[in-house]
Motif scaffolding. Structure first.
Motif, PDB file in Angstrom:
ATOM      1  N   TYR A 233      42.346  38.066  45.062  1.00 53.71           N
ATOM      2  CA  TYR A 233      41.584  38.845  46.039  1.00 53.71           C
ATOM      3  C   TYR A 233      40.918  37.978  47.090  1.00 53.71           C
ATOM      4  O   TYR A 233      40.431  38.487  48.094  1.00 53.71           O
ATOM      5  CB  TYR A 233      40.538  39.722  45.342  1.00 53.71           C
ATOM      6  CG  TYR A 233      39.439  38.977  44.620  1.00 53.71           C
ATOM      7  CD1 TYR A 233      38.334  38.478  45.303  1.00 53.71           C
ATOM      8  CD2 TYR A 233      39.503  38.788  43.246  1.00 53.71           C
ATOM      9  CE1 TYR A 233      37.329  37.803  44.642  1.00 53.71           C
ATOM     10  CE2 TYR A 233      38.494  38.110  42.576  1.00 53.71           C
ATOM     11  CZ  TYR A 233      37.412  37.633  43.277  1.00 53.71           C
ATOM     12  OH  TYR A 233      36.422  36.947  42.611  1.00 53.71           O
ATOM     13  N   GLN A 234      40.882  36.647  46.900  1.00 56.21           N
ATOM     14  CA  GLN A 234      40.187  35.815  47.881  1.00 56.21           C
ATOM     15  C   GLN A 234      40.951  34.512  48.104  1.00 56.21           C
ATOM     16  O   GLN A 234      41.313  33.814  47.170  1.00 56.21           O
ATOM     17  CB  GLN A 234      38.770  35.490  47.397  1.00 56.21           C
ATOM     18  CG  GLN A 234      37.937  34.738  48.438  1.00 56.21           C
ATOM     19  CD  GLN A 234      36.496  34.582  47.991  1.00 56.21           C
ATOM     20  OE1 GLN A 234      36.183  34.753  46.828  1.00 56.21           O
ATOM     21  NE2 GLN A 234      35.621  34.264  48.909  1.00 56.21           N
ATOM     22  N   SER A 251      49.565  40.551  51.587  1.00 59.59           N
ATOM     23  CA  SER A 251      48.998  41.899  51.531  1.00 59.59           C
ATOM     24  C   SER A 251      48.219  42.193  50.263  1.00 59.59           C
ATOM     25  O   SER A 251      47.657  43.260  50.111  1.00 59.59           O
ATOM     26  CB  SER A 251      50.121  42.935  51.682  1.00 59.59           C
ATOM     27  OG  SER A 251      51.044  42.822  50.634  1.00 59.59           O
ATOM     28  N   LYS A 254      41.967  40.771  49.505  1.00 58.11           N
ATOM     29  CA  LYS A 254      40.809  41.520  49.971  1.00 58.11           C
ATOM     30  C   LYS A 254      39.985  40.689  50.947  1.00 58.11           C
ATOM     31  O   LYS A 254      39.303  41.239  51.801  1.00 58.11           O
ATOM     32  CB  LYS A 254      39.943  41.946  48.784  1.00 58.11           C
ATOM     33  CG  LYS A 254      40.602  42.967  47.867  1.00 58.11           C
ATOM     34  CD  LYS A 254      39.647  43.383  46.756  1.00 58.11           C
ATOM     35  CE  LYS A 254      40.297  44.415  45.847  1.00 58.11           C
ATOM     36  NZ  LYS A 254      39.377  44.829  44.738  1.00 58.11           N
ATOM     37  N   SER A 255      40.035  39.356  50.794  1.00 63.64           N
ATOM     38  CA  SER A 255      39.247  38.479  51.653  1.00 63.64           C
ATOM     39  C   SER A 255      40.077  37.272  52.054  1.00 63.64           C
ATOM     40  O   SER A 255      40.646  36.597  51.201  1.00 63.64           O
ATOM     41  CB  SER A 255      37.980  38.013  50.918  1.00 63.64           C
ATOM     42  OG  SER A 255      37.269  37.049  51.676  1.00 63.64           O
ATOM     43  N   LYS A 275      46.476  46.691  53.427  1.00 64.30           N
ATOM     44  CA  LYS A 275      45.692  47.859  53.029  1.00 64.30           C
ATOM     45  C   LYS A 275      44.446  47.468  52.247  1.00 64.30           C
ATOM     46  O   LYS A 275      43.451  48.207  52.248  1.00 64.30           O
ATOM     47  CB  LYS A 275      46.569  48.797  52.193  1.00 64.30           C
ATOM     48  CG  LYS A 275      47.755  49.370  52.951  1.00 64.30           C
ATOM     49  CD  LYS A 275      48.581  50.275  52.060  1.00 64.30           C
ATOM     50  CE  LYS A 275      49.762  50.851  52.824  1.00 64.30           C
ATOM     51  NZ  LYS A 275      50.600  51.734  51.969  1.00 64.30           N
ATOM     52  N   ALA A 276      44.507  46.320  51.563  1.00 67.08           N
ATOM     53  CA  ALA A 276      43.381  45.928  50.713  1.00 67.08           C
ATOM     54  C   ALA A 276      42.367  45.054  51.436  1.00 67.08           C
ATOM     55  O   ALA A 276      41.249  44.892  50.955  1.00 67.08           O
ATOM     56  CB  ALA A 276      43.907  45.192  49.474  1.00 67.08           C
ATOM     57  N   LEU A 277      42.741  44.499  52.605  1.00 65.50           N
ATOM     58  CA  LEU A 277      41.880  43.525  53.273  1.00 65.50           C
ATOM     59  C   LEU A 277      40.569  44.160  53.706  1.00 65.50           C
ATOM     60  O   LEU A 277      40.540  45.147  54.432  1.00 65.50           O
ATOM     61  CB  LEU A 277      42.588  42.936  54.494  1.00 65.50           C
ATOM     62  CG  LEU A 277      41.908  41.718  55.137  1.00 65.50           C
ATOM     63  CD1 LEU A 277      41.897  40.535  54.177  1.00 65.50           C
ATOM     64  CD2 LEU A 277      42.599  41.342  56.439  1.00 65.50           C
ATOM     65  N   GLU A 278      39.474  43.536  53.257  1.00 65.11           N
ATOM     66  CA  GLU A 278      38.136  44.003  53.595  1.00 65.11           C
ATOM     67  C   GLU A 278      37.385  42.994  54.455  1.00 65.11           C
ATOM     68  O   GLU A 278      36.488  43.371  55.212  1.00 65.11           O
ATOM     69  CB  GLU A 278      37.338  44.270  52.309  1.00 65.11           C
ATOM     70  CG  GLU A 278      37.927  45.371  51.428  1.00 65.11           C
ATOM     71  CD  GLU A 278      37.190  45.511  50.118  1.00 65.11           C
ATOM     72  OE1 GLU A 278      36.248  44.705  49.862  1.00 65.11           O
ATOM     73  OE2 GLU A 278      37.527  46.420  49.335  1.00 65.11           O
ATOM     74  N   GLU A 279      37.757  41.712  54.345  1.00 65.15           N
ATOM     75  CA  GLU A 279      37.043  40.665  55.084  1.00 65.15           C
ATOM     76  C   GLU A 279      38.035  39.681  55.673  1.00 65.15           C
ATOM     77  O   GLU A 279      38.915  39.169  54.981  1.00 65.15           O
ATOM     78  CB  GLU A 279      36.074  39.932  54.155  1.00 65.15           C
ATOM     79  CG  GLU A 279      35.294  38.820  54.849  1.00 65.15           C
ATOM     80  CD  GLU A 279      34.387  38.061  53.894  1.00 65.15           C
ATOM     81  OE1 GLU A 279      33.406  37.465  54.356  1.00 65.15           O
ATOM     82  OE2 GLU A 279      34.674  38.062  52.673  1.00 65.15           O
TER      83      GLU A 279
END
Length: 295
Positions: A233-234, A251, A254-255, A275-279
């Protein structure tokens, strides 16, 4: 040879701890020794011969800056913890450590003179391997243990990562910092099913980050959601002055944080489909624009 300690035959001693031990050698018979702790000692070597150390479980020599070599530990079949951090004169470990099948902790932090390790560490019990600050260490050993959760390679002289890194199935955090000889990272890291965090910083010779290959897919599909690295995720890439490109298959993230990569001129086109990227943070790069999909 030290044969008695406070009137007790040394062969009967099971636990021996002496901070800042003043002698250059500990010439003893230690058949019954379970724990040996000599932190900050003046020891240059423990003993010359092969000792029957079948009972010993812990050797702690951390901060023994005069220690130049390890003895043959082939008889220490039950050794679980070997702490050598801060032994700045230690140039090599003994080849026997590769056969210590019960070894759980091998701590070599700040062994600045250490140049080599055995090619393989066979202990399947190993869960902690610490190599931070081993500036002259060029080889990373092949590892058979699947119990390592965290691997920090801060300021190591390693030039390559071993293929066996893909066997670290429980590894959830990989930190590679200031490894200035490291040029490539093998795509085998994408076979790590538990890996959640990767940080790569100040690796000035790192040229590229590996592509996620479809061969890493456990089920043969090219669907990114089925890749083994689906828990990542990072991803942080910092101060990598030669890094020119990123993989297109990101893809799962998340970060994504990128800083101090002056030769990186663009982000992957596929980044807009995440779709999962938040930062997303991008600083100090050669990027002059962003894709429309990110706007």
């Amino acid at each position: 040879m030290l044969s008695h300690f406070k009137g007790v035959p040394f062969t009967d001693v099971r636990y021996f701890e002496w901070h800042e031990f003043p002698l250059k050698t500990l010439n003893i018979r230690a058949e019954n020794l379970v724990s040996l702790k000599l932190p900050g000692s003046n020891v240059e070597q423990l003993w010359d011969d092969v000792q029957n150390l079948v009972n010993i479980k812990e050797i702690d020599l951390h901060g023994s800056k005069q220690l130049s070599k390890l003895p043959d530990l082939s008889q220490a079949r039950n050794l679980e913890r070997l702490k050598l951090d801060g032994c700045s004169s230690l140039m090599e470990t003994h080849s026997s450590i590769q056969y210590l099948n019960k070894l759980e902790v091998l701590d070599l932090r700040l062994c600045e003179s250490l140049r080599s390790l055995p090619d393989t560490i066979c202990s399947e019990s190993l869960f902690e391997l610490r190599l931070w600050g081993c500036l002259n260490l060029k080889n990373f050993p092949e590892i058979s243990s699947s119990h390592i959760h965290f691997l920090d390679l801060y300021e190591c002289g390693i030039e390559d990562m071993p293929l066996s890194i893909e066997c670290l199935s429980k590894l959830n955090s990989l930190d590679i910092h200031n490894c200035t000889r490291l040029e490539y990272i093998k795509s085998s890291i994408f076979k790590l099913k538990s890996l959640k965090h990767i940080e790569i910083s100040s690796c000035s010779n790192l040229k590229r980050f590996p592509e996620i290959s479809s061969s890493c897919n456990r089920e043969g599909s090219t669907g990114i959601e089925k890749l083994p690295l689906s828990e990542l995720y990072q991803l942080e890439l910092k101060n990598s002055s030669r890094l020119e490109s990123l993989p297109s298959s990101l893809s799962i993230l998340k970060s994504l944080q990128i800083r101090g990569c002056p030769k990186l001129e663009s982000l992957p086109d596929e980044l807009g489909n995440l779709k999962a990227l938040e930062e997303l943070r991008v600083e100090e790069t050669a990027i002059r624009g962003i894709q429309k999909a990110l706007c």
